[in-house]
Design a protein around this motif. Sequence first.
Motif, PDB file in Angstrom:
ATOM      1  N   GLU A 286       1.048  -1.130   0.117  1.00  0.00           N
ATOM      2  CA  GLU A 286       0.134  -0.044   0.124  1.00  0.00           C
ATOM      3  C   GLU A 286       0.638   1.284   0.023  1.00  0.00           C
ATOM      4  O   GLU A 286       0.581   2.298  -0.808  1.00  0.00           O
ATOM      5  CB  GLU A 286      -1.012   0.075   1.009  1.00  0.00           C
ATOM      6  N   GLU A 290       1.216   3.692  -3.451  1.00  0.00           N
ATOM      7  CA  GLU A 290       0.839   5.227  -3.155  1.00  0.00           C
ATOM      8  C   GLU A 290       1.997   6.199  -3.871  1.00  0.00           C
ATOM      9  O   GLU A 290       1.788   7.207  -4.639  1.00  0.00           O
ATOM     10  CB  GLU A 290       0.721   5.638  -1.915  1.00  0.00           C
ATOM     11  N   LYS A 294       2.099   8.448  -7.328  1.00  0.00           N
ATOM     12  CA  LYS A 294       2.551   9.656  -7.651  1.00  0.00           C
ATOM     13  C   LYS A 294       3.795  10.105  -8.368  1.00  0.00           C
ATOM     14  O   LYS A 294       3.185  11.273  -9.070  1.00  0.00           O
ATOM     15  CB  LYS A 294       3.008  10.175  -6.006  1.00  0.00           C
TER      16      LYS A 294
END
Length: 338
Positions: A286, A290, A294
Amino acid sequence: MRIMHLAEALVFGGLETQLLSLCQDFKRMGHHPYVFARLMSSEFLAQFKELGIEYMVDGTPGERLPEYIREQDIQVLHGHPVVIPLAAALGEQLHIPVVATYHGFFGWNLKTHGSIHKLICISQEVYDKVAMADPGVVNKLMVIQNGIDIERFKPFHKPGNGNKVLFIGRMDQDKRYSLKIIFETIKALPGIELLVAGSGPYLDQLRAEAPPGVRWLGYVSDMPAAINQADVAIGTGRGVREAMACGVPAIALDACGYDGLVTPETVKFLEYQNFMGRSGRPLNPENVLEDMKKILYDPEYRVTIGQWSRKYAKDNYDATSAALKHLLVYNELINPIR
């Protein structure tokens, strides 16, 4: 100056690459570096030969090593884990000053500190931990961060399409755990290609565990070219610095934890512990996903971070500056001011 570095095994990793870089800079500056190792991979043997750096490889050197040191008129010994005790003993036997480097939290030997004249730590975190473990050695401690050849590690790629991720590291137990997390992350990023640079004992096992489409580069002699293929590089310690020097956004992690993207806001905190995954964040798919989204899905942000990374590396990780700091230490020990 005639300097001998002593190491246990030179195969693939940040310690080995740092030692090679130092010797290359010393030779370029007109000094005479020598290397002793109990084990050396064929790749490192070839590079030392190409650079004209003299070496001795011997698993059980006995009296051959002190004889070689005398023959070559070595002026300073520089020990690296796990042969720092050997360097300290040789220094006492031959009356030669001894420098040691702690590259992390492994290979420490507090009993040898009395025989070592200068103890270099590759990060402020290592310095602080050593000082806590042995307060009496503080006057011998100093920090010299690992340097990167910023003329070799530099950007020479056009901005990519945000679809290539490079993992850099030795294929050992720690990196096996890290890579398994990356494998899970890549599955959630359709169209993203994962490249893996590195060799080691777990390489075959990791190949078997990898999802389809992973590109295995193995041992890479031209690391700048490999890094410049990528839109983001994932690594630990030196690998992070090399990616930054190439102007490629870097994610730092290790089996112990997750540092995340190196940015102007995070760099000093992460640099303190040499980008070793000890920021306190858990390493899980996770967190990695992320940061991957990005940097991969925002081309403007990716270019901005890449350009900042290159400038920061040029300003802070220049290998020539690191080599000069080492040479100053050696000179002070060989020619002490009275």
